[in-house]
Design a protein around this motif. Structure first.
Motif, PDB file in Angstrom:
ATOM      1  N   ASN A  90       0.811  -1.221   0.000  1.00  0.00           N
ATOM      2  CA  ASN A  90       0.000   0.000   0.000  1.00  0.00           C
ATOM      3  C   ASN A  90       0.843   1.271   0.000  1.00  0.00           C
ATOM      4  O   ASN A  90       0.340   2.355  -0.299  1.00  0.00           O
ATOM      5  CB  ASN A  90      -0.920   0.025   1.230  1.00  0.00           C
ATOM      6  N   GLN A  91       2.109   1.134   0.387  1.00  0.00           N
ATOM      7  CA  GLN A  91       3.001   2.288   0.443  1.00  0.00           C
ATOM      8  C   GLN A  91       4.350   1.917  -0.180  1.00  0.00           C
ATOM      9  O   GLN A  91       4.775   0.770  -0.120  1.00  0.00           O
ATOM     10  CB  GLN A  91       3.241   2.763   1.889  1.00  0.00           C
ATOM     11  N   ILE A  92       4.995   2.925  -0.756  1.00  0.00           N
ATOM     12  CA  ILE A  92       6.343   2.767  -1.308  1.00  0.00           C
ATOM     13  C   ILE A  92       7.247   3.816  -0.674  1.00  0.00           C
ATOM     14  O   ILE A  92       6.878   4.988  -0.587  1.00  0.00           O
ATOM     15  CB  ILE A  92       6.349   2.935  -2.843  1.00  0.00           C
ATOM     16  N   VAL A  93       8.423   3.369  -0.237  1.00  0.00           N
ATOM     17  CA  VAL A  93       9.464   4.272   0.260  1.00  0.00           C
ATOM     18  C   VAL A  93      10.670   4.148  -0.655  1.00  0.00           C
ATOM     19  O   VAL A  93      11.128   3.039  -0.949  1.00  0.00           O
ATOM     20  CB  VAL A  93       9.886   3.910   1.702  1.00  0.00           C
ATOM     21  N   ILE A  94      11.158   5.292  -1.147  1.00  0.00           N
ATOM     22  CA  ILE A  94      12.435   5.318  -1.878  1.00  0.00           C
ATOM     23  C   ILE A  94      13.220   6.493  -1.314  1.00  0.00           C
ATOM     24  O   ILE A  94      12.816   7.642  -1.452  1.00  0.00           O
ATOM     25  CB  ILE A  94      12.248   5.479  -3.402  1.00  0.00           C
ATOM     26  N   ALA A  95      14.335   6.195  -0.679  1.00  0.00           N
ATOM     27  CA  ALA A  95      15.108   7.233   0.012  1.00  0.00           C
ATOM     28  C   ALA A  95      16.583   7.116  -0.337  1.00  0.00           C
ATOM     29  O   ALA A  95      17.101   6.015  -0.553  1.00  0.00           O
ATOM     30  CB  ALA A  95      14.921   7.106   1.529  1.00  0.00           C
TER      31      ALA A  95
END
Length: 245
Positions: A90-95
């Motif tokens: 449901n969520q995407i993190v790209i850091a």
């Protein structure tokens, strides 16, 4: 009792924008520290830690084993969003990547990137490009932060999928807001002012060098001068506000 996962302030801030019971993917997970931190503090959270190289993949597995999070985090080898199946998160993190690279990752697998509820993106540079992409793809920027840590300045963008197109940008100021960030422009904290003071100084030197070239790129120079005017306006406004307090 197991040790608590240690995380930088930058990644703690990124993690704070994940909801309770998050079901997310962290792309380019850097040893899976963020996923481990979130899942250790929320036993109902689930994560996929994506890595494109075997070395970081094995390091991520070691982290998960160390903290006993095998039931909550799965590590997968693959390029960008290829590690995710449609409807899986449901969520995407790209850091910790450049804005151009993050945009490329999101563009490459639009069947994945355009179906999640929330994206939390932390570009090291070129945040403007990401803001433009999110706006074009009907994702509304709902929050931004800019922080300084160990001499580096980081921007964090949080966006959510919209059923009808909404925008935090005003028609008259949209280009400037895309450049600086609409929320960051309102707040103008110390990290923001430090960043743009430095950017102004660097761009001033670039323009002076371009003017001395045998063949001047007048269009590029005019573009940079316009950006310098924006920066100076932002910095002068803050100075004026300080003087009137």
């Amino acid at each position: 009792m197991r040790n608590r996962v240690s995380l930088s302030n930058r990644l703690k801030k990124v993690a704070s924008y994940l909801p309770e019971n998050a079901n997310f993917a962290d792309i380019g997970s850097d040893h899976a520290y963020l996923a481990a931190y979130v899942c250790q503090n929320d036993p109902n959270a689930k994560a996929i830690a994506g890595e494109v190289n075997v070395g970081p993949l094995n390091s991520a597995k070691d982290t998960i084993n160390e903290y006993g999070l095998e039931n909550q985090i799965e590590v997968r080898l693959g390029d960008g969003l290829e590690v995710i199946r449609p409807g899986e998160v449901n969520q995407i993190v790209i850091a910790g990547m450049g804005g151009s690279l993050i945009t490329s990752i999101l563009n490459k697998q639009k069947n994945i990137s355009l179906e999640v509820d929330r994206m939390i993106l932390q570009p090291n540079v070129d945040a403007k490009e990401l803001r433009e992409w999110l706006d074009d793809q009907n994702y509304m920027l709902i929050m931004e932060e800019i922080i300084e840590e160990q001499g580096h300045i980081y921007e964090i963008l949080v966006a959510e999928k919209c059923n009808s197109h909404q925008s935090p940008y005003s028609d008259l100021e949209k280009e400037k807001q895309l450049y600086f960030g609409p929320y960051l422009l309102q707040d103008r904290n110390d990290a923001f002012m430090k960043k743009w003071g430095g950017e102004r100084d660097k761009l001033t030197r670039v323009v002076e060098q371009m003017k001395q070239a045998r063949q001047m790129d007048r269009d590029k120079i005019d573009q940079f001068i316009n950006e310098l005017d924006w920066m100076q306006e932002v910095l002068n406004n803050e100075k004026n506000n300080m003087e009137t307090r």
